[in-house]
Design an enzyme around this catalytic site. Structure first.
Site: not given
Ligand code: NAD
Length: 357
Positions: A142, A191, A223, A247, A251
Site C-alpha cells: 500500500y 505467502k 490462502d 486488510d 474483514d
C-alpha cells in the site's frame, strides 16, 4: 487519572457513534474518579467542507498533543468525485503516518448471545472463537512504488511490496507481546512459497519468536488462512500479517463475528498514544437516522482505556456491560433478526450499555 482525548468524529454516522462512546467514557470517569477532557477536531469530508483539505494541520497538532485519539469514520458519496490526494480517506493515512502508528490490533470474537448471527456451520459456531488480528499498518504494497508504464503487451500498471527487517521485527514483537497476555499462540501469515518479502517476513518472525519461548509460533500461507478462518476459527489466538493480507483477512474475521458494527480497533506505535476507531466506515446509508450500532466505537473506547491509559479494570467494565446488553437481548437494527425482535436506536443502545456499567 486526567487525560486529554482528541475526538475525530468525521462523517456519516461518525458523530453519532463517537457521541455514544464519549457518554460511556464520561460515565466510567465519574464512577472511577478519572477526568477525561475531550477536544473535537475536523478530519475527512467535514474538514474538506470547512477548510478545503481532509486533514488540517491543527487536527494533526491537537492529536499529537493529546494522550489518545478516538475516531468515528470518514468519507461518503458527497466527496467521492474528488481527486485521490484530496479525498477524505487521505486524513486516515495522514494521521496514522503523523502519529507513527504501525500496529493495527483488531480483536474478533463470537459473542455467545449472537451465535445466530454467525454465518458459519453450527458445529463450528459451537466451538466459538476469540482472536486478535495484528496487522502491519504503514508498510508493504500500500506504500510501495507504483505507476503506469509501457510493458511487453502494451500499457500496464504496477505496485511493489517492500518490507524492511525493522518493520517486520517491530510488528512481530507487538504480536508476541499481545499473545503473552492472551492464549500464548501466534500464527504468522504470509505467502512465503511465492513472495520474497514473505520469506524475509517468515525468517524475521522466527528470529523474534526465539525470544518468546513461552509463545507457540505457527506459519500459515495466506490462502490457507482464508480457509481456516471459516473452517476452524477457534484454532487462532493472535494472527500477525502484512498490511494487505491483514486488510483482507480482518474483514473476513469481522463477518464471522456477526456484524461489522461490533468490531473495534486500535492503531499503535512505539509510545502509548494511539488511535482508536471502529473497523467500519461512515455508513452513509443510515447516517443521521439514529440507527447506527455504537458498540464497535464503545469497544474501541474500552481498548483505549486498556492500551493508552493502562486502565484494564475500566476497559473490562465496558466490555462486560456490552456483553450484558447483548445477553439481555438488546439489539440495534444490524443485529436484530427474527420475529418480534425490537431494534434499538443508537441512543437507546448507548443508554442500555450505560445502565449496565
Ligand atoms: P461501511 O462500513 O460504511 O458500510 C457497510 C455497510 O455496513 C452499510 O450497509 C452500513 O450501513 C453498515 N454499517 C457500517 N457500520 C455500521 C454500524 N455501526 N451500525 C450499523 N450498520 C453499519 O462501508 P462502505 O459503505 O463501503 O463505506 C462508506 C464510506 O466509509 C466510504 O466513503 C468509505 O470510503 C468510508 N470508509 C471509512 C473508513 C474509516 O473511516 N476508517 C473505513 C471504511 C470505509
Amino acid at each position: 487519572m486526567r487525560m486529554n482525548i482528541a475526538l475525530v468524529k468525521g462523517d456519516g454516522i461518525g458523530p453519532e457513534i463517537v457521541d455514544s462512546a464519549v457518554q460511556v467514557l464520561e460515565t466510567v470517569a465519574a464512577r472511577c474518579g478519572h477526568s477525561f477532557a475531550f477536544t473535537e477536531v475536523l478530519a475527512g469530508g467535514c474538514a474538506i467542507d470547512a477548510v478545503g483539505i481532509p486533514l488540517p494541520k491543527e487536527t494533526v497538532d491537537i492529536c499529537l498533543q493529546s494522550d489518545s485519539v478516538l475516531l468515528g469514520a470518514v468519507g461518503g458519496p458527497k466527496w467521492d468525485g474528488l481527486p485521490g490526494g484530496n479525498r477524505p480517506e487521505k486524513a486516515l493515512l495522514g494521521l496514522r503516518s503523523a502519529m507513527g502508528l504501525y500496529t493495527n490490533l483488531r480483536p474478533a470474537r463470537l459473542y455467545p448471545a449472537l451465535k445466530d448471527e454467525c454465518p458459519l456451520r453450527a458445529d463450528i459456531v459451537e466451538k466459538g472463537f476469540d482472536l486478535l488480528m495484528v496487522r502491519e499498518l504503514t508498510g508493504g504494497i500500500y506504500f510501495g512504488d507504483r505507476g503506469r508504464r509501457e510493458g511487453k503487451y502494451g500499457p500496464e500498471a504496477y505496485d511493489t511490496e517492500a518490507y524492511s527487517v525493522m518493520e517486520v521485527e517491530r510488528i512481530a514483537r507487538a504480536a508476541f507481546e499481545a499473545a503473552r497476555k492472551r492464549g500464548k499462540k501466534v500464527t504468522s501469515i504470509d505467502k512465503a512459497n511465492v513472495l520474497e518479502t514473505s520469506r524475509l517476513w517468515r525468517e524475521t518472525v522466527h528470529r523474534i519468536g526465539a525470544n518468546y519461548p513461552d509463545v507457540e509460533l505457527q506459519d500459515m500461507l495466506v490462502d490457507n488462512a482464508a480457509m481456516q478462518l471459516v473452517r476452524n476459527p477457534s484454532s487462532f489466538d493472535v494472527v500477525v500479517t502484512s498490511n494487505m493480507f491483514g486488510d483482507i483477512l480482518s474483514d473476513e474475521a469481522s463477518q464471522i463475528s456477526g456484524s461489522i458494527g461490533l468490531l473495534p480497533s486500535a492503531s499503535l506505535g512505539d509510545g502509548r498514544r494511539g488511535l482508536y476507531e471502529p473497523i467500519h466506515g461512515s455508513a452513509p446509508d443510515i447516517a443521521g437516522q439514529n440507527k447506527a450500532n455504537p458498540l464497535a466505537t464503545i469497544l474501541s473506547a474500552a481498548m483505549m482505556l486498556r492500551y493508552a491509559f493502562d486502565l484494564e479494570d475500566e476497559a473490562r467494565m465496558i466490555e462486560r456491560a456490552v456483553d450484558k446488553a447483548l445477553e439481555d437481548g438488546c439489539r440495534t437494527a444490524d443485529i436484530a433478526r427474527g420475529e418480534g425482535v425490537k431494534a434499538l436506536s443508537c441512543t437507546e443502545m448507548t443508554a442500555a450499555v450505560i445502565e449496565r456499567l
